[in-house]
Design an enzyme around this catalytic site. Structure first.
Site, PDB file in Angstrom:
ATOM      1  N   HIS A 155      -2.494   7.351  -4.443  1.00 29.44           N
ATOM      2  CA  HIS A 155      -2.876   6.191  -3.589  1.00 29.44           C
ATOM      3  C   HIS A 155      -2.555   4.864  -4.490  1.00 29.44           C
ATOM      4  CE1 HIS A 155      -5.626   3.251  -2.237  1.00 29.44           C
ATOM      5  NE2 HIS A 155      -5.128   3.014  -1.125  1.00 29.44           N
ATOM      6  N   HIS A 188      -5.898   7.574 -16.105  1.00 28.22           N
ATOM      7  CA  HIS A 188      -6.980   6.945 -16.648  1.00 28.22           C
ATOM      8  C   HIS A 188      -6.766   5.859 -17.585  1.00 28.22           C
ATOM      9  CE1 HIS A 188     -10.658   7.407 -13.886  1.00 28.22           C
ATOM     10  NE2 HIS A 188      -9.906   8.632 -13.713  1.00 28.22           N
ATOM     11  N   SER A 203       0.553  -1.202  -0.003  1.00 34.39           N
ATOM     12  CA  SER A 203      -0.043  -0.063  -0.034  1.00 34.39           C
ATOM     13  C   SER A 203       0.621   1.267   0.017  1.00 34.39           C
ATOM     14  CB  SER A 203      -0.885   0.092   1.248  1.00 34.39           C
ATOM     15  OG  SER A 203      -1.644   1.199   1.174  1.00 34.39           O
ATOM     16  N   ASN A 227      -2.863   0.468  -3.862  1.00 35.80           N
ATOM     17  CA  ASN A 227      -2.710  -0.897  -3.022  1.00 35.80           C
ATOM     18  C   ASN A 227      -3.197  -1.940  -3.885  1.00 35.80           C
ATOM     19  OD1 ASN A 227      -4.827  -2.759  -1.293  1.00 35.80           O
ATOM     20  ND2 ASN A 227      -3.481  -1.743   0.194  1.00 35.80           N
ATOM     21  N   ARG A 280      -0.060  -2.409  12.849  1.00 36.78           N
ATOM     22  CA  ARG A 280       0.884  -1.181  13.521  1.00 36.78           C
ATOM     23  C   ARG A 280       0.201   0.157  13.199  1.00 36.78           C
ATOM     24  NH1 ARG A 280       5.875   1.092  12.055  1.00 36.78           N
ATOM     25  NH2 ARG A 280       7.350   1.294  14.030  1.00 36.78           N
TER      26      ARG A 280
END
Length: 304
Positions: A106, A147, A92, A108, A262
């Site tokens: 971002h 995109h 991530s 992930n 964490r």
């Protein structure tokens, strides 16, 4: 480690190293490394920059964690799996550039496995992930490029994938209390397993591999543009929306906190600085006001 998921582990470790290397080449400074262990099982490697040259904060995180019982955020939509031991691994990342003309981004990619508790049960796996772009000042060419890379990542897996995953992203990264999207979207998928393990893994890899192709050219094109205090103040204001989404809606944040993850690594996704202003509105027809024209779903690709 189970031989079936070892290739996923190896891929994710390599993906983290590759993305960190490309970001270091742009920024000119080396990422710090923080390796950690989790009491219930597993751990991770946090690679990060703080207050650096190009990136005010950049975090590329690998985790491989295990638990004895699925947390509520993972079993809510799969009640039949409640109580099973589980295993999750993923990469991530969140990048918060210093220059307001460079968007936050971002990405992930992850694998989740619910292990059997009885001899007649099979392991249940699913893949998930995605990438999205959160600009502060919108350059349409950047949005189209981003995109297009998302569409290219999914093209080998069927013409239906990009439209479906784009819509999923638009709906997922939507702030209901603001009636706006977090940014200009990208792609998002979860619960991917219907095509089998190998095909699902291949799709996840393609998404992970296309992040750098989607984002790095935008950074390189924009990070040397001149800006002033006005742009920085607007960037901090819009970063507040990022915080609101991550703390209120983001399933990954909720899973990490509920599963005893964490905290320092989970909250590395937050911007280092954000502002909130009471009932503030941008000046009409200003560059800041123009951003709001794009904070709703739209089609960026002509042939999508």
């Amino acid at each position: 480690m189970n031989s079936t998921i070892q290739p996923v582990y190896d891929y994710l470790i390599g993906l983290q190293q590759d993305i960190v290397g490309q970001l270091e080449a742009i920024d000119g400074n080396a990422f710090a490394t923080d390796q950690w262990e989790r009491a219930e099982g597993g751990g991770g490697i946090s690679r990060y920059l703080e207050n650096s040259t190009v990136f005010e904060r950049a975090a590329v995180l690998f985790s491989h964690v295990k638990g004895s019982q699925l947390p509520p955020s993972a079993s809510a939509q799969r009640p039949e799996l409640a109580g099973r031991p589980w295993e999750a691994m993923g990469v991530s990342l969140v990048i918060h550039p210093r220059n307001p003309y460079v968007p936050t981004s971002h990405m992930n990619v992850r694998l989740f496995v619910a292990h059997p508790t009885q001899d007649d049960q099979e392991p249940v796996f699913w893949f998930g992930g995605g990438l999205d772009l959160t600009p502060y000042y919108l350059f349409e060419d950047d949005a189209v490029h981003f995109h297009q890379m998302c569409a290219d990542a999914l093209a080998p897996f069927g013409a239906d994938k990009y439209p479906a995953y784009k819509t999923w992203c638009d709906q997922y990264f939507y702030l209901k209390h603001r009636d706006e999207t977090r940014g200009i979207g990208g792609i998002f998928f979860d619960d991917l397993n219907e095509d089998g393990f190998e095909q699902s893994f291949a799709l996840m890899q393609s998404v992970g591999n296309h992040f750098a192709k989607a984002y790095m050219p935008i950074v390189k094109a924009r990070y040397q543009l001149e800006y002033g205090s006005r742009e920085r103040e607007f960037q901090a204001y819009r970063r507040g929306r990022y915080v609101e989404f991550n703390l209120v809606f983001d399933r990954g944040t909720l899973f990490g906190l509920q599963s005893g993850g964490r905290t320092e690594s989970i909250l590395l996704s937050m911007p280092p600085m954000a502002h909130w202003r009471y009932c503030w509105q941008p000046e009409p027809d200003s560059p800041e006001a123009k951003l709001y024209d794009y904070l709703k779903p739209r089609e960026w690709l002509k042939n999508a």
